[in-house]
Design a protein around this motif. Structure first.
Motif, PDB file in Angstrom:
ATOM      1  N   LEU A   8     -40.790  56.550  57.575  1.00 48.50           N
ATOM      2  CA  LEU A   8     -41.611  56.994  58.721  1.00 48.50           C
ATOM      3  C   LEU A   8     -40.784  57.812  59.708  1.00 48.50           C
ATOM      4  O   LEU A   8     -41.293  58.708  60.373  1.00 48.50           O
ATOM      5  N   ILE A   9     -39.504  57.486  59.797  1.00 51.49           N
ATOM      6  CA  ILE A   9     -38.642  58.158  60.782  1.00 51.49           C
ATOM      7  C   ILE A   9     -37.954  59.382  60.177  1.00 51.49           C
ATOM      8  O   ILE A   9     -37.889  60.445  60.788  1.00 51.49           O
ATOM      9  N   GLU A  10     -37.472  59.229  58.939  1.00 49.91           N
ATOM     10  CA  GLU A  10     -36.621  60.271  58.340  1.00 49.91           C
ATOM     11  C   GLU A  10     -37.392  61.447  57.755  1.00 49.91           C
ATOM     12  O   GLU A  10     -36.900  62.574  57.747  1.00 49.91           O
ATOM     13  N   GLU A  11     -38.596  61.175  57.231  1.00 49.27           N
ATOM     14  CA  GLU A  11     -39.295  62.229  56.498  1.00 49.27           C
ATOM     15  C   GLU A  11     -39.980  63.225  57.436  1.00 49.27           C
ATOM     16  O   GLU A  11     -40.444  62.862  58.504  1.00 49.27           O
ATOM     17  N   HIS A  12     -40.053  64.480  56.968  1.00 47.68           N
ATOM     18  CA  HIS A  12     -40.692  65.529  57.774  1.00 47.68           C
ATOM     19  C   HIS A  12     -42.133  65.782  57.343  1.00 47.68           C
ATOM     20  O   HIS A  12     -42.958  66.225  58.129  1.00 47.68           O
ATOM     21  N   GLU A  13     -42.424  65.485  56.059  1.00 45.77           N
ATOM     22  CA  GLU A  13     -43.766  65.767  55.530  1.00 45.77           C
ATOM     23  C   GLU A  13     -44.732  64.649  55.912  1.00 45.77           C
ATOM     24  O   GLU A  13     -44.473  63.477  55.658  1.00 45.77           O
ATOM     25  N   ASP A  14     -45.869  65.034  56.479  1.00 46.44           N
ATOM     26  CA  ASP A  14     -46.852  64.038  56.919  1.00 46.44           C
ATOM     27  C   ASP A  14     -47.405  63.198  55.776  1.00 46.44           C
ATOM     28  O   ASP A  14     -47.689  62.014  55.946  1.00 46.44           O
ATOM     29  N   HIS A  15     -47.584  63.817  54.584  1.00 48.82           N
ATOM     30  CA  HIS A  15     -48.193  63.037  53.492  1.00 48.82           C
ATOM     31  C   HIS A  15     -47.256  61.921  53.024  1.00 48.82           C
ATOM     32  O   HIS A  15     -47.719  60.883  52.556  1.00 48.82           O
TER      33      HIS A  15
ATOM     34  N   LYS B  73     -45.095  60.320  55.115  1.00 48.89           N
ATOM     35  CA  LYS B  73     -45.214  59.321  56.192  1.00 48.89           C
ATOM     36  C   LYS B  73     -46.525  58.535  56.048  1.00 48.89           C
ATOM     37  O   LYS B  73     -46.552  57.316  56.232  1.00 48.89           O
ATOM     38  N   ALA B  74     -47.606  59.253  55.713  1.00 51.05           N
ATOM     39  CA  ALA B  74     -48.911  58.588  55.558  1.00 51.05           C
ATOM     40  C   ALA B  74     -48.859  57.577  54.405  1.00 51.05           C
ATOM     41  O   ALA B  74     -49.417  56.478  54.508  1.00 51.05           O
ATOM     42  N   ALA B  75     -48.176  57.943  53.317  1.00 49.48           N
ATOM     43  CA  ALA B  75     -48.038  57.014  52.178  1.00 49.48           C
ATOM     44  C   ALA B  75     -47.244  55.780  52.596  1.00 49.48           C
ATOM     45  O   ALA B  75     -47.599  54.650  52.224  1.00 49.48           O
ATOM     46  N   ALA B  76     -46.185  55.978  53.397  1.00 48.77           N
ATOM     47  CA  ALA B  76     -45.376  54.832  53.865  1.00 48.77           C
ATOM     48  C   ALA B  76     -46.216  53.931  54.780  1.00 48.77           C
ATOM     49  O   ALA B  76     -46.149  52.698  54.678  1.00 48.77           O
ATOM     50  N   ALA B  77     -47.023  54.545  55.651  1.00 53.66           N
ATOM     51  CA  ALA B  77     -47.901  53.764  56.542  1.00 53.66           C
ATOM     52  C   ALA B  77     -48.913  52.964  55.710  1.00 53.66           C
ATOM     53  O   ALA B  77     -49.170  51.792  55.986  1.00 53.66           O
TER      54      ALA B  77
ATOM     55  N   ILE C 269     -39.490  46.343  53.208  1.00 51.63           N
ATOM     56  CA  ILE C 269     -40.041  46.903  54.455  1.00 51.63           C
ATOM     57  C   ILE C 269     -39.079  47.901  55.133  1.00 51.63           C
ATOM     58  O   ILE C 269     -39.509  48.993  55.521  1.00 51.63           O
ATOM     59  N   PRO C 270     -37.769  47.584  55.267  1.00 46.96           N
ATOM     60  CA  PRO C 270     -36.877  48.539  55.972  1.00 46.96           C
ATOM     61  C   PRO C 270     -36.858  49.966  55.406  1.00 46.96           C
ATOM     62  O   PRO C 270     -36.993  50.927  56.179  1.00 46.96           O
ATOM     63  N   PRO C 271     -36.772  50.154  54.053  1.00 39.90           N
ATOM     64  CA  PRO C 271     -36.785  51.547  53.579  1.00 39.90           C
ATOM     65  C   PRO C 271     -38.111  52.262  53.836  1.00 39.90           C
ATOM     66  O   PRO C 271     -38.123  53.474  54.059  1.00 39.90           O
ATOM     67  N   LEU C 272     -39.233  51.520  53.843  1.00 41.26           N
ATOM     68  CA  LEU C 272     -40.520  52.146  54.166  1.00 41.26           C
ATOM     69  C   LEU C 272     -40.557  52.570  55.633  1.00 41.26           C
ATOM     70  O   LEU C 272     -41.077  53.637  55.973  1.00 41.26           O
ATOM     71  N   CYS C 273     -39.986  51.716  56.496  1.00 38.89           N
ATOM     72  CA  CYS C 273     -39.889  52.081  57.921  1.00 38.89           C
ATOM     73  C   CYS C 273     -39.008  53.320  58.089  1.00 38.89           C
ATOM     74  O   CYS C 273     -39.305  54.214  58.892  1.00 38.89           O
ATOM     75  N   ALA C 274     -37.920  53.368  57.308  1.00 40.21           N
ATOM     76  CA  ALA C 274     -37.007  54.522  57.382  1.00 40.21           C
ATOM     77  C   ALA C 274     -37.736  55.807  56.998  1.00 40.21           C
ATOM     78  O   ALA C 274     -37.515  56.868  57.603  1.00 40.21           O
TER      79      ALA C 274
ATOM     80  N   ALA D 152     -40.062  44.185  61.923  1.00 35.60           N
ATOM     81  CA  ALA D 152     -39.281  45.378  61.556  1.00 35.60           C
ATOM     82  C   ALA D 152     -39.450  46.479  62.610  1.00 35.60           C
ATOM     83  O   ALA D 152     -38.934  47.583  62.459  1.00 35.60           O
ATOM     84  N   ASN D 153     -40.209  46.156  63.662  1.00 32.60           N
ATOM     85  CA  ASN D 153     -40.437  47.068  64.792  1.00 32.60           C
ATOM     86  C   ASN D 153     -41.084  48.386  64.360  1.00 32.60           C
ATOM     87  O   ASN D 153     -40.769  49.452  64.865  1.00 32.60           O
ATOM     88  N   VAL D 154     -42.012  48.269  63.402  1.00 34.84           N
ATOM     89  CA  VAL D 154     -42.654  49.457  62.868  1.00 34.84           C
ATOM     90  C   VAL D 154     -43.850  49.899  63.723  1.00 34.84           C
ATOM     91  O   VAL D 154     -44.245  51.059  63.713  1.00 34.84           O
ATOM     92  N   LEU D 155     -44.398  48.946  64.502  1.00 35.54           N
ATOM     93  CA  LEU D 155     -45.604  49.279  65.272  1.00 35.54           C
ATOM     94  C   LEU D 155     -45.391  50.406  66.288  1.00 35.54           C
ATOM     95  O   LEU D 155     -46.200  51.333  66.354  1.00 35.54           O
ATOM     96  N   PRO D 156     -44.302  50.373  67.076  1.00 36.77           N
ATOM     97  CA  PRO D 156     -44.099  51.490  68.014  1.00 36.77           C
ATOM     98  C   PRO D 156     -43.958  52.844  67.308  1.00 36.77           C
ATOM     99  O   PRO D 156     -44.468  53.856  67.782  1.00 36.77           O
TER     100      PRO D 156
END
Length: 453
Positions: free
Chosen positions: A306-313, A315-319, A299-304, A339-343
Motif C-alpha cells: 500500500l505504501i511502496e507501490e505507485h500503481e493504483d490497481h 494498491k487496490a488488490a492489497a486493500a 499482513i506486513p508485506p501487504l501493508c508495504a 499493523a496500523n493499516v487503517l490510517p
C-alpha cells in the motif's frame, strides 16, 4: 506504394528456390510491420500463391511461408481468419510433423498467433489437429521448439474450459509439469503460463494440474532470478487457490503461503500482483485459512504494498486482500488493525488522485474492519487515531459504531476516555439535529456530565 507486393507475388513460384524463399521473407517482413501492410499482402492474393507449392518445397521455404502467416495473423482476428479461410491451418499442422525442428518451430509460432485472438480461432486450430502434435513438440530435445509449443498450448487453453480440456486430453499436463524445474527461464515462463491457463477455468482442471505433482516444485519458481518466472509461478498458485478451500489448504500444507509471502517481499511492481491476489483468495475461503496467512506474517508485506507501490490497481488488490484476511472475526480484524493499516487506507481513500476502484476498496475494507473491531472493542486506540484524520463519512461511521458499543460495555467506556477518544468527540463540529450530532449525544450520555465537560 510502389507496388512491390504485386511484384513479389510471382516470385513465390520462381524456378530458383532461393528466389522463392527471399520473396516469402520480404513479404513476411512487410506484413510484420503493421496492420495495413498485412492487409495489403492478404488483398494482393499472396496466400494461395504461398501455399500452392508448399508440400514439395524445402525446409527454408516452409519456414519462410510460416513466417509470412505468423506476420499476418498476429495483427487482428480478421487477418487471422483470412489465414484460416485460405486453408493454411492444414499446411501448418503438416509442418508440425516435419523432420526439421526449425520448420516445426515456425509452424507452432504461426498457430500461436492465430489461436491467441479468440476461442473461435483457437477452436479452428484444435479442429485442424494441432494439439496432439504440439504435445509431441514439447517432448522434443530442442529448447526453442519446447518453448513455442508450450506457449501455443497456453494460447489455446486460455479461452474456455472446453479448449483447455482438449489440451488436457492430449496428455499435456504431465509433460508440462515435468519441465517446471528446467533450467531455461524462458521455457519455465511458458510452461507455468500454460498450466495457469488450464487451471483457471474450473475446480476439475485445477485438480488435474495439482495431481501432476507440481507441489512443492512450483514454489522454487517463486525464488527464481527471472521476474516473469516468479510472476507466472505465483499466477499458477493463484489460479489453483481461488477455486476451493481444499485446494487452498493443499497450498498451505505445501508451504505455499509462506513462499508467496517471501515472493511479495522480494519484488516490486506487477510481479507482486498474483501473489497479493493469492493471499486474498486463500484468506477468503475460511477463518482457519485466513489465520494461516496471519500466522505466516502475511499482513506486513501487504501493508508495504500500500505504501511502496505507485500503481493504483496493485494498491487496490492489497486493500482487497487485507479485507479478505480481516473480515472473518474480531480477532482477524484485530490482526489487521494492529499493523496500523487503517490510517494508510484512509489516506488512500481521501487522496483525490486515487482511482475509483482503490477508493471503493479502501472504504469497504475500513468499514468492514472497523465493524469487526468494534464488536469486541479489541483495539480502540487504533480507532482513536483514525478520528483525527477521517473524512466526514468515515468519521460519521466510526462515531455511529461507538454510539452502539459504548452504552453496553464498561471496559470500552473506560478505554474510550483514557485513550482520548471522548475528548476528540467533543471537538467534532456537527450540524445541530444531524445524525452525527445524535451519535455524539448518545456517547456523551454514557458518561457523567463532569467527565464530558
Amino acid at each position: 506504394n510502389s507496388g512491390v507486393v504485386s511484384l513479389l507475388r510471382p516470385l513465390l513460384l520462381d524456378v530458383v528456390p532461393t528466389v522463392q524463399q527471399s520473396a516469402a521473407l520480404a513479404l513476411g517482413r512487410l506484413a510484420d510491420y503493421n496492420n495495413d501492410l498485412a492487409e495489403a499482402v492478404v488483398k494482393g492474393d499472396i496466400l494461395p500463391q504461398l501455399l500452392c507449392s508448399l508440400s514439395e518445397q524445402n525446409r527454408f521455404y516452409k519456414k519462410a511461408a510460416a513466417f509470412v502467416l505468423r506476420a499476418i495473423g498476429k495483427h487482428s482476428p480478421q487477418l487471422a481468419q483470412a489465414i484460416v479461410q485460405c486453408g493454411a491451418l492444414e499446411m501448418l499442422v503438416t509442418c508440425l510433423e516435419d523432420f526439421d525442428p526449425g520448420v516445426k518451430e515456425a509452424a507452432s509460432w504461426a498457430l500461436a498467433y492465430i489461436a491467441r485472438h479468440n476461442s473461435e480461432l483457437s477452436q479452428a486450430v484444435v479442429d485442424a489437429g494441432a494439439v496432439p502434435l504440439l504435445v509431441l513438440c514439447i517432448q522434443e530435445p530442442e529448447i526453442a521448439l519446447k518453448r513455442i509449443a508450450a506457449s501455443t498450448l497456453s494460447d489455446i487453453s486460455k479461452h474456455s474450459p472446453e479448449l483447455a480440456q482438449t489440451v488436457v486430453d492430449a496428455g499435456a499436463i504431465a509433460h508440462l509439469a515435468q519441465m517446471i524445474l528446467n533450467p531455461d527461464a524462458k521455457l519455465k515462463r511458458q510452461v507455468l503460463s500454460a498450466l495457469s491457463q488450464i487451471a483457471k477455468h474450473s475446480v476439475d482442471l485445477a485438480e488435474l494440474v495439482v495431481e501432476a505433482e507440481i507441489f512443492p516444485f512450483v514454489l522454487t519458481c517463486l525464488k527464481d532470478s527471472d521476474e516473469y518466472v516468479k510472476k507466472n509461478g505465483a499466477t499458477l498458485i493463484r489460479e489453483i487457490a481461488k477455486h476451493t478451500p481444499e485446494l487452498s489448504q493443499l497450498i498451505v500444507n505445501a508451504g505455499g503461503v509462506a513462499a508467496v509471502i517471501d515472493c511479495i517481499g522480494s519484488c516490486r511492481g506487477t510481479v507482486r500482483l498474483p501473489g497479493i491476489m493469492t493471499l486474498g483468495y486463500v484468506a477468503a475461503h475460511s477463518e482457519n485459512l485466513s489465520m494461516a496467512v496471519i500466522v505466516s506474517k502475511g499482513i506486513p508485506p501487504l501493508c508495504a504494498c500500500l505504501i511502496e507501490e505507485h500503481e493504483d490497481h496493485i494498491k487496490a488488490a492489497a486493500a482487497w486482500a487485507l479485507g479478505q484476511i480481516g473480515r472473518h472475526t474480531p480477532e482477524h480484524a484485530h490482526a489487521v488493525a494492529v499493523a496500523n493499516v487503517l490510517p494508510t487506507l484512509l489516506a488512500l481513500y481521501m487522496d483525490t488522485r486515487s482511482s475509483e476502484d482503490l477508493q471503493m476498496k479502501a472504504s469497504i475494507f475500513t468499514k468492514r474492519t472497523l465493524k469487526n473491531i468494534l464488536q469486541k472493542c479489541t483495539h480502540l486506540p487504533a480507532l482513536e487515531t483514525l478520528l483525527h484524520d477521517a473524512p466526514p463519512n468515515i468519521m460519521k461511521y466510526i462515531v455511529g459504531q461507538f454510539s452502539k458499543v459504548l452504552p453496553h460495555d464498561s471496559k470500552a467506556r473506560r478505554l474510550f476516555v483514557t485513550t482520548g477518544g471522548l475528548k476528540k468527540i467533543q471537538e467534532i463540529q456537527a450540524e445541530p439535529g444531524s445524525l452525527l450530532q445524535e451519535y455524539i449525544n448518545t456517547i456523551n450520555s454514557c458518561y457523567p456530565e463532569e467527565v464530558v465537560r
